[in-house]
Design an enzyme around this catalytic site. Structure first.
Site, mmCIF file in Angstrom:
data_model
loop_
_atom_site.group_PDB
_atom_site.id
_atom_site.type_symbol
_atom_site.label_atom_id
_atom_site.label_comp_id
_atom_site.label_asym_id
_atom_site.label_seq_id
_atom_site.Cartn_x
_atom_site.Cartn_y
_atom_site.Cartn_z
ATOM 1 N N GLY A 12 -24.237 -83.261 35.744
ATOM 2 C CA GLY A 12 -24.601 -82.757 37.072
ATOM 3 C C GLY A 12 -26.100 -82.530 37.073
ATOM 4 N N ILE A 55 -28.943 -76.864 39.872
ATOM 5 C CA ILE A 55 -28.857 -76.127 38.600
ATOM 6 C C ILE A 55 -29.212 -77.058 37.436
ATOM 7 C CG2 ILE A 55 -27.403 -74.719 37.070
ATOM 8 C CD1 ILE A 55 -25.634 -74.068 39.454
ATOM 9 N N GLY A 56 -28.710 -78.302 37.488
ATOM 10 C CA GLY A 56 -28.957 -79.251 36.399
ATOM 11 C C GLY A 56 -30.440 -79.442 36.124
ATOM 12 N N ASP A 91 -25.821 -87.835 35.986
ATOM 13 C CA ASP A 91 -25.313 -87.643 37.349
ATOM 14 C C ASP A 91 -24.771 -88.989 37.830
ATOM 15 O OD1 ASP A 91 -25.930 -85.168 39.543
ATOM 16 O OD2 ASP A 91 -25.303 -87.086 40.419
ATOM 17 N N ARG A 95 -16.081 -69.111 46.696
ATOM 18 C CA ARG A 95 -16.063 -70.093 45.588
ATOM 19 C C ARG A 95 -14.720 -70.800 45.546
ATOM 20 N NH1 ARG A 95 -18.381 -65.414 43.569
ATOM 21 N NH2 ARG A 95 -20.577 -65.588 42.992
ATOM 22 N N ASN A 136 -13.725 -79.830 43.773
ATOM 23 C CA ASN A 136 -14.332 -79.734 42.442
ATOM 24 C C ASN A 136 -13.338 -79.986 41.308
ATOM 25 O OD1 ASN A 136 -16.822 -79.421 43.520
ATOM 26 N ND2 ASN A 136 -17.069 -77.252 42.999
ATOM 27 N N ILE A 169 -20.311 -74.350 34.514
ATOM 28 C CA ILE A 169 -20.901 -73.493 35.558
ATOM 29 C C ILE A 169 -20.241 -73.777 36.913
ATOM 30 C CG2 ILE A 169 -23.039 -72.821 36.729
ATOM 31 C CD1 ILE A 169 -24.639 -73.643 34.342
ATOM 32 N N ASN A 192 -17.917 -74.220 40.127
ATOM 33 C CA ASN A 192 -16.968 -73.265 40.716
ATOM 34 C C ASN A 192 -15.775 -73.947 41.367
ATOM 35 O OD1 ASN A 192 -17.881 -70.576 40.288
ATOM 36 N ND2 ASN A 192 -19.692 -71.091 41.494
ATOM 37 N N HIS A 205 -14.573 -64.914 38.180
ATOM 38 C CA HIS A 205 -15.850 -65.043 38.889
ATOM 39 C C HIS A 205 -15.583 -65.304 40.376
ATOM 40 C CE1 HIS A 205 -20.037 -65.860 39.486
ATOM 41 N NE2 HIS A 205 -19.880 -67.142 39.750
HETATM 42 N N1 APR Z 1 -19.828 -86.468 38.077
HETATM 43 C C1 APR Z 1 -21.066 -86.016 37.807
HETATM 44 N N2 APR Z 1 -21.823 -85.374 38.693
HETATM 45 C C2 APR Z 1 -21.342 -85.221 39.920
HETATM 46 C C3 APR Z 1 -20.049 -85.669 40.288
HETATM 47 C C4 APR Z 1 -19.283 -86.335 39.305
HETATM 48 N N3 APR Z 1 -18.065 -86.797 39.556
HETATM 49 N N4 APR Z 1 -19.849 -85.366 41.587
HETATM 50 C C5 APR Z 1 -20.956 -84.741 42.013
HETATM 51 N N5 APR Z 1 -21.860 -84.647 41.008
HETATM 52 C C6 APR Z 1 -23.216 -84.107 41.041
HETATM 53 C C7 APR Z 1 -23.914 -84.319 42.379
HETATM 54 O O1 APR Z 1 -24.382 -85.644 42.498
HETATM 55 C C8 APR Z 1 -25.028 -83.278 42.303
HETATM 56 O O2 APR Z 1 -26.239 -83.842 41.828
HETATM 57 O O3 APR Z 1 -23.209 -82.711 40.859
HETATM 58 C C9 APR Z 1 -24.495 -82.239 41.298
HETATM 59 C C10 APR Z 1 -24.340 -80.855 41.886
HETATM 60 O O4 APR Z 1 -25.591 -80.410 42.247
HETATM 61 P P1 APR Z 1 -25.852 -79.521 43.543
HETATM 62 O O5 APR Z 1 -25.106 -80.098 44.700
HETATM 63 O O6 APR Z 1 -27.318 -79.336 43.685
HETATM 64 O O7 APR Z 1 -25.137 -78.132 43.185
HETATM 65 P P2 APR Z 1 -25.681 -76.951 42.232
HETATM 66 O O8 APR Z 1 -26.397 -75.944 43.051
HETATM 67 O O9 APR Z 1 -26.364 -77.508 41.045
HETATM 68 O O10 APR Z 1 -24.279 -76.277 41.805
HETATM 69 C C11 APR Z 1 -23.342 -76.980 41.042
HETATM 70 O O11 APR Z 1 -22.390 -74.994 40.107
HETATM 71 O O12 APR Z 1 -22.686 -72.746 40.624
HETATM 72 C C12 APR Z 1 -21.877 -73.868 40.787
HETATM 73 O O13 APR Z 1 -20.813 -73.485 42.920
HETATM 74 C C13 APR Z 1 -21.769 -74.277 42.234
HETATM 75 O O14 APR Z 1 -19.961 -75.812 41.934
HETATM 76 C C14 APR Z 1 -21.370 -75.711 42.112
HETATM 77 C C15 APR Z 1 -22.087 -76.164 40.829
#
Ligand code: APR
Length: 327
Positions: free
Chosen positions: A10, A14-15, A34, A89, A96, A119, A121, A176
């Site tokens: 991801g 956060i990543g 990703d 969440r 998810n 991490i 949710n 959580h």
């Molecule tokens: N495999 C890998 N990555 C994926 C997949 C998948 N199948 N599906 C989506 N992603 C990636 C998206 O492309 C995106 O870059 O996961 C990333 C999530 O990033 P953000 O949308 O920016 O979300 P973020 O704020 O990082 O939060 C991620 O953590 O705290 C929790 O509730 C939050 O579930 C959420 C997660």
């Protein structure tokens, strides 16, 4: 000695922060995965190009291929949707869970010896799913939530008392979600009970009100950030919190950190993942630090576990092909 390897599944909000923190602390070489093409490669190039200014010597790689996570010591998972204003969440469960299935299969195949910190949710359900799909021993699959929830509680106490947050100790246990359990009884300032300080400042009745307000703010703190951001959820704080856990494992620190861990009778819970104080070191979750909850705390904790159970019960209908292992 070979550098450690940390893979981040991801590469979103956060990543990206996780990758930068791993580099700044030289925790090891970092792979950012990703499904979005080019984006993780772009983020890692961006961070790598400031290595001289930030003075770090680690390799950074962005990828869309699970094969690149091979040999990872630690994998941190943030793949999945974040919530939007007004969502809990738990509303993320359906979408998810399907993402977590793919991710867990990738980790199982390519990083079978890794420690996994989730991490995404709803946290407790996602960790449960990952452990069941990978089949990794529970001490190697855990979730980040309690470090952040506890830090939020500590921050509110520090701001209320006008003291450094470094001198505050307070923890949040349970799932959580909105039912998480900030433990008031043991909240302290370098050993001095927070409640006693509040009573001296305000008297008994107002002190209780002030503490209740801090407890409620802690439980809703993620939502407070979601509402302000308008688009997405907290990302600096969950990243830093997960890095503290990864560092404890990679550097064998034996830190005692609130961690989403599989309970086998501890705190009266059998076979569910929820947040409790754990010893984190080179063996992953090396121990669960159980302690006596009073009747009120236990009731709140049980209520929080019940909320987690409710989500776990929904998983087989979301992922019918996994119904057997999700029983
Ligand atoms: N495999 C890998 N990555 C994926 C997949 C998948 N199948 N599906 C989506 N992603 C990636 C998206 O492309 C995106 O870059 O996961 C990333 C999530 O990033 P953000 O949308 O920016 O979300 P973020 O704020 O990082 O939060 C991620 O953590 O705290 C929790 O509730 C939050 O579930 C959420 C997660």
């Amino acid at each position: 000695m070979a550098r450690a390897k940390i893979s981040l599944i991801g590469g979103g909000q956060i990543g990206g922060v996780l990758a930068q923190l791993c580099a700044l602390r030289e925790l090891g070489d970092v792979v950012l995965f990703d499904i979005v093409e080019n984006m993780p490669q772009g983020k890692m190039l961006d961070i790598a190009e400031v290595a001289r200014v930030d003075q770090f010597d680690v390799e950074l790689k962005g990828t869309n291929s699970y094969a690149d996570i091979a040999g990872s010591d630690v994998v941190i998972v943030t793949a999945g949707l974040p919530r939007k204003p007004g969502m809990s969440r738990d509303d993320l469960l359906g979408v998810n869970a399907k993402i977590m299935k793919q991710v867990s299969e990738g980790i199982k195949e390519y990083a079978p010896n890794s420690f996994v910190i989730i991490i995404s949710n709803p946290l407790d359900a996602m960790v449960t799913l990952c452990q069941k799909i990978t089949g990794f021993p529970p001490e190697r699959v855990m979730g980040q939530a309690g470090v952040l929830d506890s830090n939020r509680f500590c921050s509110f106490i520090a701001w209320e008392l006008g003291v450094s947050v470094r001198d505050i100790n307070a923890m949040v246990l349970g799932g959580h979600g909105d039912t998480m359990v900030p433990i008031v009884r043991y909240a302290n300032v370098n050993g001095i009970p927070v409640m006693e300080q509040l009573i001296r400042k305000y008297g008994e009745a107002k002190a209780k009100e002030v503490m209740t307000a801090m407890v409620e703010r802690t439980k809703m703190a993620g939502g407070e950030v979601v509402k302000l951001l308008g688009n997405g959820s907290a990302f600096y704080s969950p990243a830093s919190s997960a890095i503290a856990m990864a560092e404890a494992i990679l550097r064998d620190q034996k830190r005692v950190l609130p961690t989403c861990a599989l309970l086998k009778g501890e705190f009266g819970v059998d076979n569910y993942y929820v947040g409790v104080p754990c010893i984190l070191g080179a063996g992953g979750i090396e121990g669960i630090m159980e302690f006596e909850l009073d009747a009120e705390e236990q009731a709140l904790f049980d209520n929080s576990v019940a909320a987690v159970k409710g989500l776990i019960d929904e998983l087989p209908s979301i992922l019918p092909d996994l119904a057997d292992i999700l029983k």
